[in-house]
Design a protein around this motif. Sequence first.
Motif, PDB file in Angstrom:
ATOM      1  N   GLN A  73       0.825  -1.200   0.000  1.00  0.00           N
ATOM      2  CA  GLN A  73       0.000   0.000   0.000  1.00  0.00           C
ATOM      3  C   GLN A  73       0.871   1.268   0.000  1.00  0.00           C
ATOM      4  OE1 GLN A  73       0.154  -2.254   2.401  1.00  0.00           O
ATOM      5  NE2 GLN A  73       0.353  -1.345   4.444  1.00  0.00           N
ATOM      6  N   GLU A 100      -4.143  -1.485   0.825  1.00  0.00           N
ATOM      7  CA  GLU A 100      -4.651  -0.119   0.973  1.00  0.00           C
ATOM      8  C   GLU A 100      -4.854   0.199   2.452  1.00  0.00           C
ATOM      9  OE1 GLU A 100      -8.044   2.782  -0.965  1.00  0.00           O
ATOM     10  OE2 GLU A 100      -8.587   0.701  -0.556  1.00  0.00           O
ATOM     11  N   ARG A 125     -12.236  -1.878  -5.870  1.00  0.00           N
ATOM     12  CA  ARG A 125     -11.911  -2.135  -4.458  1.00  0.00           C
ATOM     13  C   ARG A 125     -12.703  -3.340  -3.956  1.00  0.00           C
ATOM     14  NH1 ARG A 125     -12.308   2.427  -3.208  1.00  0.00           N
ATOM     15  NH2 ARG A 125     -10.116   2.953  -2.787  1.00  0.00           N
ATOM     16  N   ASN A 153      -7.854  -2.358  -5.266  1.00  0.00           N
ATOM     17  CA  ASN A 153      -7.444  -2.004  -3.910  1.00  0.00           C
ATOM     18  C   ASN A 153      -7.914  -3.064  -2.923  1.00  0.00           C
ATOM     19  OD1 ASN A 153      -6.206   0.728  -4.189  1.00  0.00           O
ATOM     20  ND2 ASN A 153      -8.227   1.251  -5.014  1.00  0.00           N
TER      21      ASN A 153
END
Length: 563
Positions: A73, A100, A125, A153
Amino acid sequence: MPETAAAAVGRALAERGVRTAFGVVGSGNFHVTNALVEHGVRFVAARHEGGAATMADAYARMSGEVAVVTVHQGPGLTNAMTGIAEAAKSRTPMIVLAGEATDARSNFHIDQDALATAVGAVPMRVTQAAGAWERALEAFRVASQERRTVLLNLPLDVQSALAAPSSGPAASSSGPAATAAGEADRSEVGGPSGHEGRAGAGEEVAELGRLLAEARRPVFVAGRGARHARRELEALADRTGALLATSAVAKGLFRGNPWDLDVSGGFATPLAAELIRGADLIVGWGCALNMWTTRHGSLIAPEAKVAQVDLDPAAVGAHAPVHLGVVGDVRAVAAALTGPGGAAPGYRSAELARRIRDEGRWRTVPYRDESGAGRVDPKTLTIALDDLLPAERVVSVDSGNFMGYPSMFLDVPDEGGFCFTQAFQSIGLGLATAIGAALARPDRLPVAALGDGGALMGIAELETVVRLGLPMVVVVYDDEAYGAEVHHFGPHGHRLDTVRFPPADLAAIARGHGFAAVTVTDAAGLAGVAEWLKGPRDRPLLVHAKITGERGSWWLEEAFKGH
Protein backbone atom coordinates in the motif's frame (compact mmCIF):
# COMPACT_ATOMS: atom_id res chain seq x y z
CA MET A 1 -13.09 -24.35 4.44
CA PRO A 2 -13.18 -20.64 5.35
CA GLU A 3 -10.49 -18.43 3.80
CA THR A 4 -9.53 -14.81 4.12
CA ALA A 5 -10.48 -12.22 1.54
CA ALA A 6 -6.84 -12.02 0.44
CA ALA A 7 -6.80 -15.76 -0.13
CA ALA A 8 -10.08 -15.61 -2.06
CA VAL A 9 -8.71 -12.93 -4.39
CA GLY A 10 -5.55 -14.91 -5.09
CA ARG A 11 -7.46 -18.12 -5.69
CA ALA A 12 -10.04 -16.43 -7.93
CA LEU A 13 -7.41 -14.94 -10.23
CA ALA A 14 -5.43 -18.18 -10.38
CA GLU A 15 -8.51 -20.16 -11.27
CA ARG A 16 -9.46 -17.61 -13.90
CA GLY A 17 -6.24 -18.31 -15.77
CA VAL A 18 -3.60 -15.93 -14.40
CA ARG A 19 -0.29 -17.74 -14.71
CA THR A 20 2.32 -15.12 -13.79
CA ALA A 21 2.47 -12.28 -11.28
CA PHE A 22 5.19 -9.69 -10.68
CA GLY A 23 5.83 -7.53 -7.68
CA VAL A 24 7.69 -6.46 -4.58
CA VAL A 25 6.25 -8.01 -1.44
CA GLY A 26 5.58 -6.02 1.70
CA SER A 27 3.24 -6.50 4.62
CA GLY A 28 0.21 -5.19 2.73
CA ASN A 29 0.42 -7.62 -0.19
CA PHE A 30 2.11 -10.56 1.53
CA HIS A 31 -0.97 -12.75 1.95
CA VAL A 32 -2.55 -12.15 -1.47
CA THR A 33 0.79 -12.89 -3.15
CA ASN A 34 1.17 -16.13 -1.22
CA ALA A 35 -2.38 -17.06 -2.19
CA LEU A 36 -1.52 -16.61 -5.86
CA VAL A 37 1.55 -18.81 -5.47
CA GLU A 38 -0.37 -21.44 -3.49
CA HIS A 39 -2.77 -21.82 -6.40
CA GLY A 40 -0.12 -22.26 -9.06
CA VAL A 41 0.72 -18.72 -10.18
CA ARG A 42 4.40 -18.08 -10.82
CA PHE A 43 5.61 -15.09 -8.82
CA VAL A 44 8.49 -13.02 -10.18
CA ALA A 45 10.09 -10.77 -7.59
CA ALA A 46 11.38 -7.48 -8.97
CA ARG A 47 13.80 -5.14 -7.21
CA HIS A 48 11.55 -2.11 -7.68
CA GLU A 49 7.80 -1.80 -8.08
CA GLY A 50 8.24 0.29 -11.23
CA GLY A 51 10.15 -2.59 -12.73
CA ALA A 52 7.48 -5.06 -11.63
CA ALA A 53 4.71 -3.08 -13.33
CA THR A 54 6.64 -2.84 -16.59
CA MET A 55 7.58 -6.52 -16.50
CA ALA A 56 3.90 -7.38 -16.17
CA ASP A 57 2.97 -5.00 -18.99
CA ALA A 58 5.53 -6.55 -21.34
CA TYR A 59 4.57 -10.07 -20.30
CA ALA A 60 0.91 -9.39 -21.10
CA ARG A 61 1.79 -7.91 -24.49
CA MET A 62 3.99 -10.82 -25.53
CA SER A 63 2.00 -13.70 -24.01
CA GLY A 64 -1.57 -12.62 -24.72
CA GLU A 65 -2.46 -13.26 -21.08
CA VAL A 66 -3.74 -11.04 -18.30
CA ALA A 67 -0.78 -10.27 -16.05
CA VAL A 68 -0.84 -9.35 -12.37
CA VAL A 69 1.26 -6.90 -10.36
CA THR A 70 1.22 -7.07 -6.59
CA VAL A 71 2.45 -4.15 -4.46
CA HIS A 72 2.40 -2.77 -0.93
CA GLN A 73 0.00 0.00 0.00
CA GLY A 74 1.03 3.65 -0.42
CA PRO A 75 4.69 3.85 -1.50
CA GLY A 76 4.58 0.45 -3.15
CA LEU A 77 1.88 1.76 -5.43
CA THR A 78 3.47 5.16 -6.05
CA ASN A 79 6.73 3.44 -6.97
CA ALA A 80 4.84 1.47 -9.62
CA MET A 81 2.95 4.39 -11.14
CA THR A 82 5.13 5.08 -14.19
CA GLY A 83 4.84 1.45 -15.27
CA ILE A 84 1.11 1.51 -14.56
CA ALA A 85 0.72 4.69 -16.61
CA GLU A 86 2.48 3.06 -19.57
CA ALA A 87 0.25 0.00 -19.32
CA ALA A 88 -2.93 2.05 -18.98
CA LYS A 89 -2.09 4.26 -21.96
CA SER A 90 -1.41 1.12 -24.00
CA ARG A 91 -4.67 -0.55 -22.90
CA THR A 92 -2.70 -3.52 -21.56
CA PRO A 93 -4.89 -6.13 -19.83
CA MET A 94 -3.29 -6.05 -16.40
CA ILE A 95 -4.43 -6.18 -12.77
CA VAL A 96 -2.58 -4.33 -10.02
CA LEU A 97 -3.24 -5.79 -6.57
CA ALA A 98 -2.41 -3.15 -3.98
CA GLY A 99 -2.80 -3.19 -0.26
CA GLU A 100 -4.65 -0.12 0.97
CA ALA A 101 -4.49 1.83 4.23
CA THR A 102 -7.93 3.36 4.55
CA ASP A 103 -7.24 5.10 7.88
CA ALA A 104 -6.16 8.68 7.11
CA ARG A 105 -3.87 8.59 10.17
CA SER A 106 -1.67 5.95 8.58
CA ASN A 107 1.63 7.00 7.05
CA PHE A 108 0.71 4.76 4.11
CA HIS A 109 -2.62 6.46 3.43
CA ILE A 110 -3.11 8.15 0.05
CA ASP A 111 -6.00 8.42 -2.37
CA GLN A 112 -5.13 5.34 -4.42
CA ASP A 113 -8.25 5.67 -6.58
CA ALA A 114 -7.19 9.16 -7.64
CA LEU A 115 -3.74 7.91 -8.57
CA ALA A 116 -5.20 5.22 -10.81
CA THR A 117 -7.68 7.58 -12.43
CA ALA A 118 -4.97 10.16 -13.11
CA VAL A 119 -3.03 7.76 -15.34
CA GLY A 120 -6.02 6.13 -17.03
CA ALA A 121 -6.25 2.93 -15.00
CA VAL A 122 -9.58 1.65 -13.63
CA PRO A 123 -9.83 1.79 -9.81
CA MET A 124 -11.76 -0.98 -8.08
CA ARG A 125 -11.91 -2.14 -4.46
CA VAL A 126 -12.77 -5.17 -2.37
CA THR A 127 -15.08 -3.52 0.15
CA GLN A 128 -16.07 -6.60 2.12
CA ALA A 129 -14.71 -10.07 2.53
CA ALA A 130 -17.94 -11.72 1.44
CA GLY A 131 -17.60 -10.24 -2.05
CA ALA A 132 -13.85 -10.69 -2.51
CA TRP A 133 -14.13 -13.55 -5.01
CA GLU A 134 -16.70 -11.75 -7.15
CA ARG A 135 -14.76 -8.49 -7.12
CA ALA A 136 -11.61 -10.26 -8.28
CA LEU A 137 -13.53 -11.86 -11.14
CA GLU A 138 -14.93 -8.47 -12.15
CA ALA A 139 -11.42 -7.02 -12.18
CA PHE A 140 -10.34 -9.86 -14.44
CA ARG A 141 -13.32 -9.29 -16.75
CA VAL A 142 -12.57 -5.58 -17.11
CA ALA A 143 -8.90 -6.24 -17.75
CA SER A 144 -9.41 -9.03 -20.28
CA GLN A 145 -12.56 -8.00 -22.12
CA GLU A 146 -12.26 -4.21 -22.00
CA ARG A 147 -8.45 -4.23 -22.37
CA ARG A 148 -7.89 -2.05 -19.32
CA THR A 149 -5.30 -1.81 -16.61
CA VAL A 150 -7.17 -2.29 -13.32
CA LEU A 151 -6.11 -1.26 -9.83
CA LEU A 152 -7.81 -3.61 -7.34
CA ASN A 153 -7.44 -2.00 -3.91
CA LEU A 154 -7.30 -4.45 -1.01
CA PRO A 155 -7.97 -2.63 2.29
CA LEU A 156 -5.89 -4.16 5.06
CA ASP A 157 -8.79 -4.82 7.42
CA VAL A 158 -10.85 -6.47 4.68
CA GLN A 159 -7.94 -8.65 3.53
CA SER A 160 -7.70 -10.41 6.87
CA ALA A 161 -11.46 -10.94 7.32
CA LEU A 162 -12.93 -14.33 6.54
CA ALA A 163 -14.77 -14.59 3.25
CA ALA A 164 -18.10 -16.38 3.09
CA PRO A 165 -17.64 -20.13 2.53
CA SER A 166 -19.68 -19.89 -0.66
CA SER A 167 -17.35 -17.37 -2.29
CA GLY A 168 -16.32 -19.00 -5.55
CA PRO A 169 -15.99 -22.61 -6.63
CA ALA A 170 -13.96 -24.90 -4.47
CA ALA A 171 -12.01 -26.30 -7.40
CA SER A 172 -8.27 -25.97 -7.22
CA SER A 173 -6.39 -23.94 -9.82
CA SER A 174 -5.28 -27.14 -11.50
CA GLY A 175 -8.71 -28.68 -11.80
CA PRO A 176 -10.67 -29.01 -15.04
CA ALA A 177 -13.20 -26.33 -14.11
CA ALA A 178 -10.42 -23.87 -13.41
CA THR A 179 -8.60 -24.73 -16.62
CA ALA A 180 -11.74 -24.24 -18.67
CA ALA A 181 -12.45 -20.91 -17.02
CA GLY A 182 -8.92 -19.73 -17.62
CA GLU A 183 -8.93 -20.73 -21.28
CA ALA A 184 -12.31 -19.12 -21.83
CA ASP A 185 -11.38 -15.77 -20.33
CA ARG A 186 -7.69 -15.49 -21.15
CA SER A 187 -7.50 -12.56 -23.57
CA GLU A 188 -5.32 -12.22 -26.62
CA VAL A 189 -3.11 -9.21 -27.11
CA GLY A 190 -4.83 -8.52 -30.42
CA GLY A 191 -8.14 -7.36 -28.98
CA PRO A 192 -10.70 -7.74 -26.21
CA SER A 193 -12.11 -11.23 -26.10
CA GLY A 194 -15.57 -9.85 -25.49
CA HIS A 195 -15.60 -8.12 -28.88
CA GLU A 196 -13.53 -10.33 -31.18
CA GLY A 197 -15.47 -11.50 -34.19
CA ARG A 198 -17.64 -8.37 -34.51
CA ALA A 199 -17.37 -7.14 -38.11
CA GLY A 200 -18.96 -3.72 -37.51
CA ALA A 201 -22.05 -2.18 -39.05
CA GLY A 202 -22.88 -3.52 -42.49
CA GLU A 203 -23.06 -0.12 -44.16
CA GLU A 204 -19.65 0.91 -42.76
CA VAL A 205 -18.03 -2.30 -43.98
CA ALA A 206 -19.66 -1.93 -47.37
CA GLU A 207 -18.38 1.64 -47.68
CA LEU A 208 -14.88 0.50 -46.82
CA GLY A 209 -15.19 -2.13 -49.53
CA ARG A 210 -16.16 0.58 -51.99
CA LEU A 211 -13.17 2.75 -51.03
CA LEU A 212 -10.84 -0.23 -51.48
CA ALA A 213 -12.33 -1.04 -54.88
CA GLU A 214 -11.81 2.54 -56.07
CA ALA A 215 -8.29 2.92 -54.67
CA ARG A 216 -5.32 2.69 -57.03
CA ARG A 217 -2.59 3.02 -54.40
CA PRO A 218 -3.92 1.61 -51.10
CA VAL A 219 -1.72 1.19 -48.02
CA PHE A 220 -2.66 -0.74 -44.88
CA VAL A 221 -1.13 0.42 -41.59
CA ALA A 222 -1.65 -2.20 -38.87
CA GLY A 223 -1.31 -1.45 -35.17
CA ARG A 224 -1.35 -3.41 -31.96
CA GLY A 225 -5.05 -4.14 -32.39
CA ALA A 226 -4.26 -6.02 -35.60
CA ARG A 227 -1.56 -8.33 -34.31
CA HIS A 228 -3.94 -11.29 -34.32
CA ALA A 229 -5.07 -10.71 -37.91
CA ARG A 230 -2.04 -11.12 -40.20
CA ARG A 231 -3.59 -13.80 -42.37
CA GLU A 232 -6.84 -11.88 -42.95
CA LEU A 233 -5.08 -8.58 -43.66
CA GLU A 234 -2.66 -10.18 -46.10
CA ALA A 235 -5.53 -11.88 -47.93
CA LEU A 236 -7.40 -8.58 -48.26
CA ALA A 237 -4.22 -6.78 -49.31
CA ASP A 238 -3.61 -9.42 -52.00
CA ARG A 239 -7.09 -8.85 -53.36
CA THR A 240 -6.87 -5.04 -53.35
CA GLY A 241 -3.21 -4.57 -54.24
CA ALA A 242 -2.42 -2.82 -50.96
CA LEU A 243 1.05 -2.34 -49.52
CA LEU A 244 1.56 -3.32 -45.88
CA ALA A 245 3.02 -1.28 -43.04
CA THR A 246 2.73 -1.23 -39.26
CA SER A 247 2.94 1.14 -36.33
CA ALA A 248 6.05 0.75 -34.18
CA VAL A 249 4.34 -1.48 -31.62
CA ALA A 250 3.29 -3.96 -34.33
CA LYS A 251 6.71 -4.10 -36.00
CA GLY A 252 7.31 -7.47 -37.64
CA LEU A 253 3.65 -8.32 -38.25
CA PHE A 254 4.13 -8.73 -42.01
CA ARG A 255 7.75 -9.90 -41.93
CA GLY A 256 8.52 -12.08 -44.94
CA ASN A 257 5.73 -10.63 -47.08
CA PRO A 258 7.16 -9.14 -50.31
CA TRP A 259 4.95 -6.05 -49.90
CA ASP A 260 6.00 -5.31 -46.31
CA LEU A 261 7.18 -1.71 -45.85
CA ASP A 262 7.99 -2.31 -42.17
CA VAL A 263 7.21 0.61 -39.83
CA SER A 264 5.29 3.76 -40.77
CA GLY A 265 6.23 7.02 -39.06
CA GLY A 266 9.48 8.32 -37.64
CA PHE A 267 11.19 4.95 -38.09
CA ALA A 268 10.03 4.57 -41.72
CA THR A 269 12.68 4.00 -44.37
CA PRO A 270 12.92 6.64 -47.10
CA LEU A 271 11.18 4.21 -49.46
CA ALA A 272 8.35 3.48 -47.01
CA ALA A 273 7.80 7.20 -46.41
CA GLU A 274 7.73 7.84 -50.17
CA LEU A 275 5.21 5.08 -50.84
CA ILE A 276 2.92 5.91 -47.92
CA ARG A 277 2.89 9.57 -48.99
CA GLY A 278 1.92 8.37 -52.47
CA ALA A 279 -1.12 6.42 -51.25
CA ASP A 280 -4.57 7.49 -52.34
CA LEU A 281 -6.15 5.42 -49.52
CA ILE A 282 -4.67 4.69 -46.10
CA VAL A 283 -6.49 2.22 -43.88
CA GLY A 284 -5.50 2.06 -40.22
CA TRP A 285 -6.23 -1.38 -38.80
CA GLY A 286 -6.28 -1.36 -34.97
CA CYS A 287 -3.90 1.57 -35.25
CA ALA A 288 -4.24 5.03 -33.70
CA LEU A 289 -2.74 6.86 -36.72
CA ASN A 290 -1.18 9.22 -34.20
CA MET A 291 1.56 11.79 -34.76
CA TRP A 292 4.28 9.13 -34.47
CA THR A 293 2.78 6.81 -37.08
CA THR A 294 1.94 9.60 -39.54
CA ARG A 295 4.91 11.93 -38.84
CA HIS A 296 2.54 14.64 -37.64
CA GLY A 297 0.31 13.97 -40.63
CA SER A 298 3.06 14.50 -43.21
CA LEU A 299 2.77 10.91 -44.47
CA ILE A 300 -0.87 11.45 -45.47
CA ALA A 301 -1.18 13.19 -48.84
CA PRO A 302 -3.74 16.03 -48.93
CA GLU A 303 -5.84 14.19 -51.52
CA ALA A 304 -5.64 10.79 -49.80
CA LYS A 305 -8.67 9.23 -48.18
CA VAL A 306 -8.24 7.77 -44.67
CA ALA A 307 -10.24 4.93 -43.13
CA GLN A 308 -9.83 3.49 -39.65
CA VAL A 309 -10.97 0.15 -38.23
CA ASP A 310 -10.95 -0.17 -34.45
CA LEU A 311 -12.88 -1.88 -31.68
CA ASP A 312 -12.96 1.32 -29.65
CA PRO A 313 -15.33 3.97 -31.08
CA ALA A 314 -13.41 6.69 -29.23
CA ALA A 315 -10.23 5.76 -31.11
CA VAL A 316 -11.69 6.48 -34.53
CA GLY A 317 -10.51 9.90 -35.67
CA ALA A 318 -8.92 10.68 -32.32
CA HIS A 319 -5.54 11.60 -33.83
CA ALA A 320 -6.15 12.13 -37.54
CA PRO A 321 -9.27 13.12 -39.50
CA VAL A 322 -10.83 10.10 -41.20
CA HIS A 323 -13.23 9.81 -44.10
CA LEU A 324 -14.63 6.56 -42.73
CA GLY A 325 -14.59 4.83 -39.37
CA VAL A 326 -15.52 1.18 -38.90
CA VAL A 327 -16.08 0.02 -35.34
CA GLY A 328 -15.32 -3.67 -35.24
CA ASP A 329 -12.69 -6.36 -34.86
CA VAL A 330 -9.87 -6.09 -37.40
CA ARG A 331 -9.85 -9.78 -38.20
CA ALA A 332 -13.61 -9.94 -38.71
CA VAL A 333 -13.78 -6.79 -40.84
CA ALA A 334 -10.91 -7.89 -43.07
CA ALA A 335 -12.43 -11.35 -43.48
CA ALA A 336 -15.82 -9.86 -44.36
CA LEU A 337 -14.22 -7.85 -47.16
CA THR A 338 -12.25 -10.77 -48.62
CA GLY A 339 -14.78 -12.62 -50.70
CA PRO A 340 -14.54 -14.41 -54.04
CA GLY A 341 -13.31 -12.44 -57.03
CA GLY A 342 -10.18 -11.46 -58.85
CA ALA A 343 -7.28 -9.48 -57.43
CA ALA A 344 -6.67 -5.86 -58.42
CA PRO A 345 -3.07 -4.72 -59.05
CA GLY A 346 -3.55 -1.67 -56.83
CA TYR A 347 -0.21 -0.25 -55.75
CA ARG A 348 1.74 -3.38 -56.69
CA SER A 349 4.06 -3.89 -59.65
CA ALA A 350 7.15 -5.90 -60.47
CA GLU A 351 9.31 -2.77 -60.30
CA LEU A 352 7.92 -1.85 -56.89
CA ALA A 353 8.54 -5.39 -55.61
CA ARG A 354 12.18 -5.00 -56.67
CA ARG A 355 12.49 -1.64 -54.90
CA ILE A 356 11.01 -3.00 -51.69
CA ARG A 357 13.41 -5.95 -51.82
CA ASP A 358 16.43 -3.72 -52.48
CA GLU A 359 15.55 -0.60 -50.46
CA GLY A 360 12.98 -1.74 -47.93
CA ARG A 361 15.24 -2.05 -44.88
CA TRP A 362 17.33 0.58 -43.16
CA ARG A 363 20.53 -1.41 -43.47
CA THR A 364 20.34 -0.98 -47.26
CA VAL A 365 20.29 2.83 -46.98
CA PRO A 366 23.81 4.26 -47.51
CA TYR A 367 25.39 6.17 -44.63
CA ARG A 368 28.80 7.49 -43.60
CA ASP A 369 30.38 5.46 -40.80
CA GLU A 370 31.48 8.02 -38.19
CA SER A 371 33.23 5.55 -35.88
CA GLY A 372 36.53 6.76 -34.46
CA ALA A 373 38.33 8.22 -31.46
CA GLY A 374 37.20 5.38 -29.25
CA ARG A 375 33.53 5.60 -30.29
CA VAL A 376 31.46 3.36 -32.54
CA ASP A 377 28.78 4.66 -34.90
CA PRO A 378 25.46 3.34 -33.54
CA LYS A 379 24.36 2.34 -37.05
CA THR A 380 27.52 0.30 -37.58
CA LEU A 381 27.12 -1.24 -34.12
CA THR A 382 23.49 -2.23 -34.64
CA ILE A 383 23.96 -3.65 -38.14
CA ALA A 384 26.79 -5.81 -36.80
CA LEU A 385 24.62 -6.98 -33.90
CA ASP A 386 21.81 -7.79 -36.31
CA ASP A 387 24.21 -10.05 -38.21
CA LEU A 388 25.50 -11.72 -35.03
CA LEU A 389 22.35 -12.33 -33.00
CA PRO A 390 20.08 -15.30 -33.74
CA ALA A 391 17.06 -14.47 -35.89
CA GLU A 392 14.70 -15.91 -33.26
CA ARG A 393 14.86 -12.96 -30.89
CA VAL A 394 12.58 -10.67 -28.91
CA VAL A 395 13.84 -7.09 -28.88
CA SER A 396 12.80 -4.61 -26.17
CA VAL A 397 13.72 -0.96 -26.65
CA ASP A 398 13.92 1.81 -24.06
CA SER A 399 13.19 5.45 -24.87
CA GLY A 400 15.79 8.09 -25.68
CA ASN A 401 17.94 9.61 -28.39
CA PHE A 402 19.36 6.17 -29.28
CA MET A 403 16.07 4.31 -29.64
CA GLY A 404 15.75 4.44 -33.41
CA TYR A 405 18.92 2.46 -34.01
CA PRO A 406 17.70 -0.84 -32.52
CA SER A 407 14.15 -0.16 -33.68
CA MET A 408 15.25 0.34 -37.28
CA PHE A 409 18.37 -1.80 -37.70
CA LEU A 410 17.58 -4.88 -35.57
CA ASP A 411 15.26 -7.14 -37.53
CA VAL A 412 12.63 -9.28 -35.81
CA PRO A 413 11.00 -12.51 -37.01
CA ASP A 414 7.38 -11.45 -36.47
CA GLU A 415 5.12 -9.28 -34.32
CA GLY A 416 6.10 -11.35 -31.27
CA GLY A 417 9.69 -10.27 -31.65
CA PHE A 418 9.39 -6.60 -30.71
CA CYS A 419 8.22 -5.13 -27.39
CA PHE A 420 7.91 -1.35 -27.38
CA THR A 421 6.69 0.22 -24.13
CA GLN A 422 6.61 3.81 -25.38
CA ALA A 423 3.05 5.10 -24.90
CA PHE A 424 4.19 7.26 -21.95
CA GLN A 425 7.61 7.96 -23.51
CA SER A 426 9.44 7.33 -20.24
CA ILE A 427 13.08 6.34 -20.18
CA GLY A 428 14.15 3.62 -17.77
CA LEU A 429 11.55 0.98 -18.67
CA GLY A 430 13.62 -0.97 -21.18
CA LEU A 431 15.34 -3.52 -18.96
CA ALA A 432 12.13 -4.43 -17.12
CA THR A 433 10.35 -4.64 -20.48
CA ALA A 434 12.94 -7.13 -21.66
CA ILE A 435 12.49 -9.27 -18.54
CA GLY A 436 8.72 -9.49 -19.01
CA ALA A 437 9.11 -10.25 -22.71
CA ALA A 438 11.74 -12.90 -22.00
CA LEU A 439 9.46 -14.72 -19.57
CA ALA A 440 6.61 -14.62 -22.08
CA ARG A 441 8.80 -15.90 -24.92
CA PRO A 442 11.38 -18.29 -23.43
CA ASP A 443 11.86 -19.79 -26.91
CA ARG A 444 13.67 -16.66 -28.12
CA LEU A 445 16.85 -14.79 -27.28
CA PRO A 446 15.85 -11.70 -25.28
CA VAL A 447 17.62 -8.49 -26.34
CA ALA A 448 17.33 -5.27 -24.30
CA ALA A 449 18.39 -2.07 -26.05
CA LEU A 450 18.97 0.78 -23.60
CA GLY A 451 20.51 4.22 -23.46
CA ASP A 452 22.95 4.96 -20.67
CA GLY A 453 20.41 7.17 -18.87
CA GLY A 454 17.65 4.58 -18.95
CA ALA A 455 20.05 1.77 -18.08
CA LEU A 456 21.19 3.52 -14.93
CA MET A 457 17.58 4.30 -13.94
CA GLY A 458 16.58 0.64 -14.09
CA ILE A 459 19.89 -0.91 -13.13
CA ALA A 460 18.56 -2.68 -10.01
CA GLU A 461 16.84 -5.19 -12.29
CA LEU A 462 20.19 -6.51 -13.53
CA GLU A 463 20.09 -8.67 -10.42
CA THR A 464 16.64 -9.92 -11.45
CA VAL A 465 17.96 -11.00 -14.85
CA VAL A 466 20.76 -12.98 -13.20
CA ARG A 467 18.51 -14.48 -10.50
CA LEU A 468 16.02 -15.68 -13.12
CA GLY A 469 18.78 -17.21 -15.22
CA LEU A 470 17.73 -15.35 -18.35
CA PRO A 471 20.17 -15.69 -21.28
CA MET A 472 19.68 -12.03 -22.13
CA VAL A 473 21.80 -9.67 -24.21
CA VAL A 474 21.65 -6.12 -22.83
CA VAL A 475 23.03 -3.49 -25.20
CA VAL A 476 23.71 -0.06 -23.71
CA TYR A 477 24.15 2.76 -26.20
CA ASP A 478 26.31 5.10 -24.11
CA ASP A 479 26.82 8.72 -25.18
CA GLU A 480 27.37 9.87 -21.56
CA ALA A 481 24.39 12.20 -21.74
CA TYR A 482 20.68 12.59 -22.03
CA GLY A 483 21.22 12.82 -25.76
CA ALA A 484 17.75 14.02 -26.69
CA GLU A 485 18.17 17.15 -24.59
CA VAL A 486 21.75 17.72 -25.78
CA HIS A 487 20.68 17.78 -29.41
CA HIS A 488 17.43 19.63 -28.86
CA PHE A 489 18.78 22.47 -26.72
CA GLY A 490 22.46 22.54 -27.68
CA PRO A 491 22.02 24.18 -31.10
CA HIS A 492 20.28 27.10 -29.39
CA GLY A 493 23.27 27.86 -27.20
CA HIS A 494 21.90 26.53 -23.89
CA ARG A 495 24.28 25.20 -21.26
CA LEU A 496 24.33 21.39 -21.24
CA ASP A 497 26.23 20.45 -18.09
CA THR A 498 22.93 19.43 -16.46
CA VAL A 499 22.40 16.68 -19.05
CA ARG A 500 25.96 15.43 -19.51
CA PHE A 501 27.74 12.98 -17.22
CA PRO A 502 31.24 11.63 -16.63
CA PRO A 503 32.06 8.15 -17.97
CA ALA A 504 30.67 5.17 -16.05
CA ASP A 505 32.08 1.66 -16.34
CA LEU A 506 28.79 -0.08 -17.08
CA ALA A 507 30.55 -3.34 -17.93
CA ALA A 508 32.09 -3.45 -14.44
CA ILE A 509 28.71 -2.71 -12.86
CA ALA A 510 27.18 -5.56 -14.85
CA ARG A 511 29.92 -7.97 -13.84
CA GLY A 512 29.26 -7.04 -10.24
CA HIS A 513 25.69 -8.25 -10.69
CA GLY A 514 26.82 -11.55 -12.24
CA PHE A 515 26.76 -10.68 -15.95
CA ALA A 516 29.37 -11.37 -18.55
CA ALA A 517 30.25 -8.04 -20.14
CA VAL A 518 32.18 -6.48 -23.00
CA THR A 519 33.01 -2.86 -23.77
CA VAL A 520 32.73 -1.96 -27.45
CA THR A 521 34.40 1.06 -29.04
CA ASP A 522 34.52 -0.26 -32.62
CA ALA A 523 32.98 -3.07 -34.64
CA ALA A 524 35.90 -5.38 -33.85
CA GLY A 525 34.97 -5.20 -30.19
CA LEU A 526 31.90 -7.31 -30.89
CA ALA A 527 34.08 -10.43 -31.02
CA GLY A 528 33.19 -10.93 -27.37
CA VAL A 529 29.51 -11.09 -28.30
CA ALA A 530 30.26 -13.78 -30.89
CA GLU A 531 32.11 -15.80 -28.26
CA TRP A 532 29.24 -15.52 -25.78
CA LEU A 533 26.75 -16.65 -28.42
CA LYS A 534 28.73 -19.87 -28.96
CA GLY A 535 27.64 -20.94 -25.48
CA PRO A 536 26.92 -22.03 -22.87
CA ARG A 537 25.12 -18.67 -22.26
CA ASP A 538 24.96 -19.53 -18.57
CA ARG A 539 25.22 -15.85 -17.68
CA PRO A 540 23.52 -12.89 -19.35
CA LEU A 541 25.69 -10.55 -21.41
CA LEU A 542 25.91 -6.76 -21.21
CA VAL A 543 27.38 -4.92 -24.20
CA HIS A 544 28.64 -1.49 -23.11
CA ALA A 545 28.80 0.35 -26.44
CA LYS A 546 30.50 3.72 -26.36
CA ILE A 547 28.73 5.39 -29.26
CA THR A 548 29.37 8.55 -31.24
CA GLY A 549 27.10 11.35 -30.12
CA GLU A 550 27.80 14.29 -32.40
CA ARG A 551 24.51 14.06 -34.27
CA GLY A 552 20.96 14.15 -33.03
CA SER A 553 18.40 11.65 -34.21
CA TRP A 554 15.89 12.66 -36.84
CA TRP A 555 13.11 10.67 -35.17
CA LEU A 556 13.43 12.75 -31.99
CA GLU A 557 13.38 15.96 -34.00
CA GLU A 558 9.94 14.76 -35.05
CA ALA A 559 9.07 13.89 -31.47
CA PHE A 560 9.87 17.34 -30.13
CA LYS A 561 7.38 18.84 -32.54
CA GLY A 562 4.71 17.25 -30.37
CA HIS A 563 5.94 18.74 -27.09
